[in-house]
Design an enzyme around this catalytic site. Structure first.
Site, PDB file in Angstrom:
ATOM      1  N   SER A 180       4.533  -1.188   4.269  1.00 47.61           N
ATOM      2  CA  SER A 180       5.049  -2.782   4.732  1.00 47.61           C
ATOM      3  C   SER A 180       5.042  -3.411   3.555  1.00 47.61           C
ATOM      4  O   SER A 180       4.237  -3.537   2.607  1.00 47.61           O
ATOM      5  CB  SER A 180       4.001  -3.024   5.541  1.00 47.61           C
ATOM      6  OG  SER A 180       3.749  -2.141   6.622  1.00 47.61           O
ATOM      7  N   SER A 196       1.213   6.366   2.617  1.00 48.04           N
ATOM      8  CA  SER A 196       1.831   7.317   3.391  1.00 48.04           C
ATOM      9  C   SER A 196       3.200   7.902   2.787  1.00 48.04           C
ATOM     10  O   SER A 196       4.029   7.401   1.951  1.00 48.04           O
ATOM     11  CB  SER A 196       2.438   6.749   4.705  1.00 48.04           C
ATOM     12  OG  SER A 196       1.334   6.003   5.410  1.00 48.04           O
ATOM     13  N   GLU A 239      -9.389  -1.036   5.916  1.00 48.00           N
ATOM     14  CA  GLU A 239      -8.329  -1.310   6.844  1.00 48.00           C
ATOM     15  C   GLU A 239      -8.807  -1.442   8.292  1.00 48.00           C
ATOM     16  O   GLU A 239      -7.939  -2.218   9.196  1.00 48.00           O
ATOM     17  CB  GLU A 239      -7.284  -0.219   6.508  1.00 48.00           C
ATOM     18  CG  GLU A 239      -6.045  -0.489   7.419  1.00 48.00           C
ATOM     19  CD  GLU A 239      -5.051   0.417   6.683  1.00 48.00           C
ATOM     20  OE1 GLU A 239      -5.248   1.419   6.022  1.00 48.00           O
ATOM     21  OE2 GLU A 239      -3.609   0.178   6.948  1.00 48.00           O
ATOM     22  N   GLN A 261       0.859  -1.451   0.039  1.00 51.64           N
ATOM     23  CA  GLN A 261      -0.196   0.079  -0.039  1.00 51.64           C
ATOM     24  C   GLN A 261       0.832   1.117  -0.046  1.00 51.64           C
ATOM     25  O   GLN A 261       1.622   1.291   1.097  1.00 51.64           O
ATOM     26  CB  GLN A 261      -0.825  -0.133   1.323  1.00 51.64           C
ATOM     27  CG  GLN A 261      -1.730   1.064   1.312  1.00 51.64           C
ATOM     28  CD  GLN A 261      -2.871   0.750   2.557  1.00 51.64           C
ATOM     29  OE1 GLN A 261      -2.540   0.003   3.387  1.00 51.64           O
ATOM     30  NE2 GLN A 261      -3.827   1.790   2.627  1.00 51.64           N
ATOM     31  N   GLU A 307      -5.365   8.402  18.040  1.00 49.58           N
ATOM     32  CA  GLU A 307      -5.819   9.510  18.098  1.00 49.58           C
ATOM     33  C   GLU A 307      -6.844   9.550  16.950  1.00 49.58           C
ATOM     34  O   GLU A 307      -8.069  10.395  17.292  1.00 49.58           O
ATOM     35  CB  GLU A 307      -4.761  10.441  18.070  1.00 49.58           C
ATOM     36  CG  GLU A 307      -3.856  10.680  19.378  1.00 49.58           C
ATOM     37  CD  GLU A 307      -3.006   9.459  19.537  1.00 49.58           C
ATOM     38  OE1 GLU A 307      -2.519   8.954  18.449  1.00 49.58           O
ATOM     39  OE2 GLU A 307      -2.523   9.018  20.595  1.00 49.58           O
TER      40      GLU A 307
HETATM   41  C1  LIG Z   1       4.212  -0.807  11.481  1.00 47.00           C
HETATM   42  C2  LIG Z   1       3.629   0.245  10.606  1.00 47.00           C
HETATM   43  C3  LIG Z   1       3.222  -0.396   9.141  1.00 47.00           C
HETATM   44  C4  LIG Z   1       2.760   0.646   8.298  1.00 47.00           C
HETATM   45  N1  LIG Z   1       2.521   0.365   7.195  1.00 47.00           N
HETATM   46  C5  LIG Z   1       2.337   1.054   6.178  1.00 47.00           C
HETATM   47  C6  LIG Z   1       1.584   0.525   4.806  1.00 47.00           C
HETATM   48  O1  LIG Z   1       1.972  -0.606   4.594  1.00 47.00           O
HETATM   49  N2  LIG Z   1       1.487   1.454   3.960  1.00 47.00           N
HETATM   50  C7  LIG Z   1       1.450   2.940   4.260  1.00 47.00           C
HETATM   51  O2  LIG Z   1       1.046   3.645   3.305  1.00 47.00           O
HETATM   52  N3  LIG Z   1       1.588   3.384   5.536  1.00 47.00           N
HETATM   53  C8  LIG Z   1       1.966   2.374   6.506  1.00 47.00           C
HETATM   54  N4  LIG Z   1       2.016   2.760   7.834  1.00 47.00           N
HETATM   55  C9  LIG Z   1       2.067   4.219   7.862  1.00 47.00           C
HETATM   56  C10 LIG Z   1       0.952   4.684   8.916  1.00 47.00           C
HETATM   57  O3  LIG Z   1      -0.486   4.567   8.259  1.00 47.00           O
HETATM   58  C11 LIG Z   1       1.230   6.087   9.363  1.00 47.00           C
HETATM   59  O4  LIG Z   1       2.432   5.968  10.002  1.00 47.00           O
HETATM   60  C12 LIG Z   1      -0.086   6.705  10.249  1.00 47.00           C
HETATM   61  O5  LIG Z   1      -1.178   6.849   9.496  1.00 47.00           O
HETATM   62  C13 LIG Z   1       0.546   7.845  10.778  1.00 47.00           C
HETATM   63  O6  LIG Z   1       1.079   9.043  10.092  1.00 47.00           O
HETATM   64  P1  LIG Z   1       2.575   9.588  10.480  1.00 47.00           P
HETATM   65  O7  LIG Z   1       3.500   8.570  10.866  1.00 47.00           O
HETATM   66  O8  LIG Z   1       2.937  10.507   9.326  1.00 47.00           O
HETATM   67  O9  LIG Z   1       2.271  10.341  11.741  1.00 47.00           O
HETATM   68  P2  LIG Z   1       1.640  11.840  11.962  1.00 47.00           P
HETATM   69  O10 LIG Z   1       0.547  11.984  11.185  1.00 47.00           O
HETATM   70  O11 LIG Z   1       2.777  12.848  11.951  1.00 47.00           O
HETATM   71  O12 LIG Z   1       1.249  11.683  13.593  1.00 47.00           O
HETATM   72  C14 LIG Z   1       2.133  11.896  14.748  1.00 47.00           C
HETATM   73  C15 LIG Z   1       1.267  12.210  16.263  1.00 47.00           C
HETATM   74  O13 LIG Z   1       0.375  13.201  15.901  1.00 47.00           O
HETATM   75  C16 LIG Z   1      -0.928  12.733  15.967  1.00 47.00           C
HETATM   76  N5  LIG Z   1      -1.973  13.406  15.304  1.00 47.00           N
HETATM   77  C17 LIG Z   1      -1.802  13.678  14.060  1.00 47.00           C
HETATM   78  N6  LIG Z   1      -2.956  14.303  13.411  1.00 47.00           N
HETATM   79  C18 LIG Z   1      -3.737  14.507  14.743  1.00 47.00           C
HETATM   80  C19 LIG Z   1      -4.906  14.957  15.012  1.00 47.00           C
HETATM   81  N7  LIG Z   1      -5.669  15.437  13.830  1.00 47.00           N
HETATM   82  N8  LIG Z   1      -5.497  14.966  15.983  1.00 47.00           N
HETATM   83  C20 LIG Z   1      -4.857  14.141  17.048  1.00 47.00           C
HETATM   84  N9  LIG Z   1      -3.383  13.840  16.867  1.00 47.00           N
HETATM   85  C21 LIG Z   1      -3.011  13.884  15.726  1.00 47.00           C
HETATM   86  C22 LIG Z   1      -0.775  11.179  15.739  1.00 47.00           C
HETATM   87  O14 LIG Z   1      -2.046  10.311  16.217  1.00 47.00           O
HETATM   88  C23 LIG Z   1       0.437  10.841  16.117  1.00 47.00           C
HETATM   89  O15 LIG Z   1       0.346  10.668  17.645  1.00 47.00           O
HETATM   90  C24 LIG Z   1       2.731   2.020   8.572  1.00 47.00           C
HETATM   91  C25 LIG Z   1       2.914   2.602  10.022  1.00 47.00           C
HETATM   92  C26 LIG Z   1       3.583   1.682  10.918  1.00 47.00           C
HETATM   93  C27 LIG Z   1       4.062   1.928  12.160  1.00 47.00           C
END
Ligand SMILES: Cc1cc2nc3c(=O)[nH]c(=O)nc-3n(C[C@H](O)[C@H](O)[C@H](O)COP(=O)(O)OP(=O)(O)OC[C@H]3O[C@@H](n4cnc5c(N)ncnc54)[C@H](O)[C@@H]3O)c2cc1C
Lengths: 382, 401
Positions: free
Chosen positions: B155, B123, B238, B120, B371
């Protein structure tokens, strides 16, 4: 570990029962009425109880031959939810659940006493402290001698309005379960934390009694009554939690501060989301406990069913009592100052939730019961 | 084997008969798994609610549980499918909802049998929770699109044959409106996958660089500019736990902790006892909640509890795995293996408690953070007011980045 698959949904019949109980309660026992009542002389709403009995609520799990509605504990649990939702001051727990179950489990000797309770004509109370957990040792506060009882029991629920007392007592030939006319005992009301649920001290002095079960049968009847009580209490707790959540969500949508509804602040929103998750989990657990209790009642000889009932009741008390307290506490907090006033009903729910969390055993007692039932033995402190 | 037309006449007994007929001709004990799954797909027993010829029978979705249970009862549960979650759980329902007949015919079967692995590409370094902010550009060039950008946390990209990919096709409109969704061939020129080591030591996920990657327009999923709507379908799938199998009491990680407790009396302390019992209760509550949801689906009354399931599961896994380490005391200070490797999928069972603890920290981030899930529950289930939006009417190119 094998377990029967429990039906966790509500049947149509149960939903119809819910609707009729809810509409009666909304009509006759809105929060303002309950608040006014707890300030009066008679907390228990006997007129409301008669009306509820009129639609079958008092004798739901009692067979039709014995004067009941011939339904089951799953239906009783739905009623308990509704009664919890409006902290109704009626003797459902003491009379229709604890005393009636004890008599039903006691067997043939007690059958004559049941019809009057099932119709709501008479109210009974089980003379044990309401805090007693299902696994407690057989109580010895009351002694039996020559067909008469002596001794004092504290914290008895619904004794204030009871006509009949169901009393566990120990005599020279061991434990027994006795029926005593309330007039033959001295019932002294105490001030209880839960304004909507009167407790009393009950004293017997050579009070005339009739034995309905003895020995092991008496112990088993008591334990099963307390177990069914714990399962149904969790349904009441679910009702309390649902009211608290729904009322608080509604308030959070309309109360404005800083130019926005308070429900648009994440600090508020996330707490309500957490609470919703907990309440939906509680609902599944409560339905499990009610189904397991119903199955055990249906087949009193089935030891595995009895064990599942104990396990699910312990699970329910260990989980749901915390959810109800949390929900009521959040309701007070998120309503701000108004939530701390006497005029707002939130405190009635807080008091009900907290005292329910002690009734029939605190969560830690139920966790210990589970430890035994699922083989997770305690640590040896050496 | 029966070939009577499917449809309204399908009920649980009819499906059980179809399962029996399939097993008659393809003994799961002696048939190669992939071959067996292909036959199951052809028999419409992969996803019964999918159309005939596309792995299903056009039956109610709730009947899938009947089919799964029946195969399970007959002793056939496919193994080694950890690496297929994205294909099965997210790509398939999205392709079904938005794919052309050609796309469905091309992708669904090999995806189901496990012949083709999916990942996928959602991100990006600048767009996670706020997925609609993404900047990977796709520019039309005749019948193909030229894609440039960088994805992250992907992933299984190192094993994937195909990816579901969301891109920006119009930077001049507000962010949700200018996105387009594609199926990307991971072996295409310009796709570069680099392992991204995670805190467990291994690399399930990757960075994916897309440089002048050419994607034929026939690989577009949904209309141009409709990418956000398509992605919503993926994200919903998902997050929502779909019925599936009933779980036994003490399924999941709690079984590991309970086993340690039962077999290692020397580790027991009163405080840990209460902590274990609390989590046992939580685990059972979570199991019954999932079971209740399953029963609701089975009688056709899906409830919103599905959105709570993932959320509750991640918290529980984190707490249980934390307790597991404390329970083990000195041993809890050890780890099984820090070797940098690239796993085939996520399998907790084979790894140590330290791995359980570390990996479960990802459960509250992957697939939407806790969150964000709370926001969703609060807004969509409880109807509380939405967040204040500052980006709604602003063109994507003018947003602060
Ligand atoms: C093990 C693992 C596997 C993954 N696999 C995939 C994959 O296969 N394909 C893919 O595309 N992505 C994948 N991801 C990515 C995942 O979907 C994102 O990490 C996730 O959506 C969070 O985005 P970010 O990392 O940019 O964090 P951010 O969005 O920057 O968030 C940082 C912090 O801020 C908080 N936050 C952000 N916005 C808000 C809000 N509006 N209100 C309150 N709090 C908020 C979040 O909850 C978090 O605690 C994976 C992540 C992990 C850890």
């Amino acid at each position: 570990m094998s377990e029967k698959r429990l039906d966790l949904l509500y049947t149509e019949v149960e939903q119809e029962l819910r609707a009729s109980v809810r509409s009666l309660l909304e009509d006759k026992s809105p929060p303002e009425a309950v608040l006014a009542r707890v300030e009066g002389d008679q907390v228990t709403d006997t007129a409301l109880w008669k009306e509820l009995a009129g639609i079958g609520v008092a004798g739901l799990p009692v067979a039709e031959e014995l004067g009941g509605a011939g339904a089951g504990l799953r239906e009783s649990a739905v009623v308990a939810e509704e009664l919890g939702r409006c902290v109704a001051p009626v003797p459902f727990l003491g009379s229709a659940v604890l005393a009636t179950t004890a008599l039903l489990e006691a067997g043939a000797e007690a059958e004559g006493d049941i019809a009057a309770l099932a119709s709501g004509e008479a109210v009974a109370a089980l003379a044990v402290p309401l805090a007693t957990p299902p696994g407690a040792a057989f109580p010895e506060a009351v002694r039996a001698e020559d067909g008469a009882l002596s001794g004092t029991v504290t914290g008895v629920v619904d004794a204030v309005t009871a006509d009949v007392l169901v009393v566990p007592a120990v005599g020279p030939d061991g434990p027994g379960l006795y029926v005593v006319e309330a007039a033959a005992a001295r019932v002294s009301p105490v001030v209880s934390l839960d304004l909507t649920r009167p407790l009393a001290e009950v004293a017997f002095t050579a009070s005339a009694a009739r034995r309905v079960a003895s020995g092991e049968a008496a112990g088993r009847a008591l334990r099963r009554a307390l177990t069914a009580g714990a399962a149904l209490l969790s349904a009441e707790q679910l009702g309390v939690a649902e009211w608290a959540l729904e009322t608080t969500v509604a308030y959070a949508k309309t109360r404005h501060q800083f130019g926005r509804p308070i429900g648009s602040f994440q600090a508020v929103k996330h707490r309500l989301a957490d609470l919703w998750v907990a309440v939906s989990q509680a609902r599944a657990v409560v339905r499990g406990a009610a189904s397991a209790a119903a199955a055990a009642r249906q087949d009193p000889g089935d030891a595995e069913a009895a064990r599942e009932a104990e396990l699910n009741a312990a699970l329910a008390q260990a989980f749901v009592s915390g959810v109800a307290v949390k929900a009521a506490e959040e309701a007070v907090q998120l309503h701000g100052g108004i939530g701390f006033t006497w005029e707002h009903p939130a405190h009635l729910y807080l008091k009900r939730a907290k005292s329910d969390a002690i009734a029939l055993g605190t969560a830690d007692r139920h966790r210990l019961a589970l430890a035994r039932l699922v083989d997770l033995p305690a640590a040896e402190v050496g | 084997m029966t070939t009577a037309p499917a449809g309204a006449s399908l009920d649980a007994p009819a499906l059980r008969r179809r399962v029996a007929a399939l097993v008659e001709t393809h003994d799961p004990a002696t048939t190669d798994q992939r071959e067996f799954l292909a036959a199951r797909f052809d028999a419409g027993l992969a996803w019964v609610h999918f159309p005939e010829g596309e792995g299903g029978l056009g039956a109610p979705r709730s009947l899938q549980a009947v089919v799964d249970q029946e195969f399970e009862r007959l002793g056939f549960v496919p193994t080694g499918r950890e690496g297929l979650v994205i294909g099965l759980g997210m790509a398939a329902p999205t392709i079904l909802a938005f794919g052309t007949p050609e796309q469905r015919a091309r992708y669904l079967k090999p995806l189901y049998t496990g012949e083709e692995v999916w990942c996928q590409l959602f991100s990006e370094p600048g767009a996670g929770s706020d997925l609609a902010a993404l900047g990977t550009r796709a520019v039309r060039d005749g019948d193909t699109w030229v894609v440039n950008g960088q994805k992250v946390w992907t992933s299984l990209a190192h094993r994937a044959h195909f990816a579901i990919l969301v891109t920006r096709t119009d930077p001049d409109v507000p962010k949700h409106k200018g996105m387009t969704y594609f199926i990307c061939d991971m072996s295409a020129d310009g796709v570069e996958v680099r392992p991204l080591r995670q805190l467990t030591g291994e690399a399930e996920f990757n960075e994916v660089y897309l440089t002048d990657v050419r994607i034929p327009d026939s690989q577009r999923l949904g209309a141009e500019g409709e990418g956000w709507r398509v992605a919503q379908t993926t994200l919903m799938n998902e997050r929502v736990a779909i019925g599936g199998h009933p779980e036994p009491r003490e399924g999941g990680l709690i079984a590991v902790a309970a086993h340690i407790w039962r077999t290692r009396p020397e580790l027991r302390t009163p405080g840990l006892h209460d902590a274990l019992l609390r989590l046992w209760v939580e685990a059972e509550a979570a199991r019954l909640t999932k079971e209740r949801l399953r029963q609701q689906l089975a009688v056709g009354q899906p409830g919103p509890e599905g959105s709570a399931a993932k959320f509750a599961f991640s918290r529980l896994n984190q707490e249980i795995s934390g307790l597991e380490l404390e329970l083990l005391g000195e041993e809890g200070m050890l780890y099984d293996d820090w070797t940098f490797r690239r796993p085939e999928g996520v399998s907790l069972a084979a790894r140590s408690p330290g791995f359980h603890y570390l990996r479960s920290k990802g459960n509250s981030i992957e697939g939407g953070t806790s969150e964000i899930l709370r926001n969703i529950i609060a807004e969509r289930v409880l109807g509380l007011p939405g967040e204040i939006r500052v980006d709604k009417d602003v063109a994507w190119k003018d947003l602060p980045k």
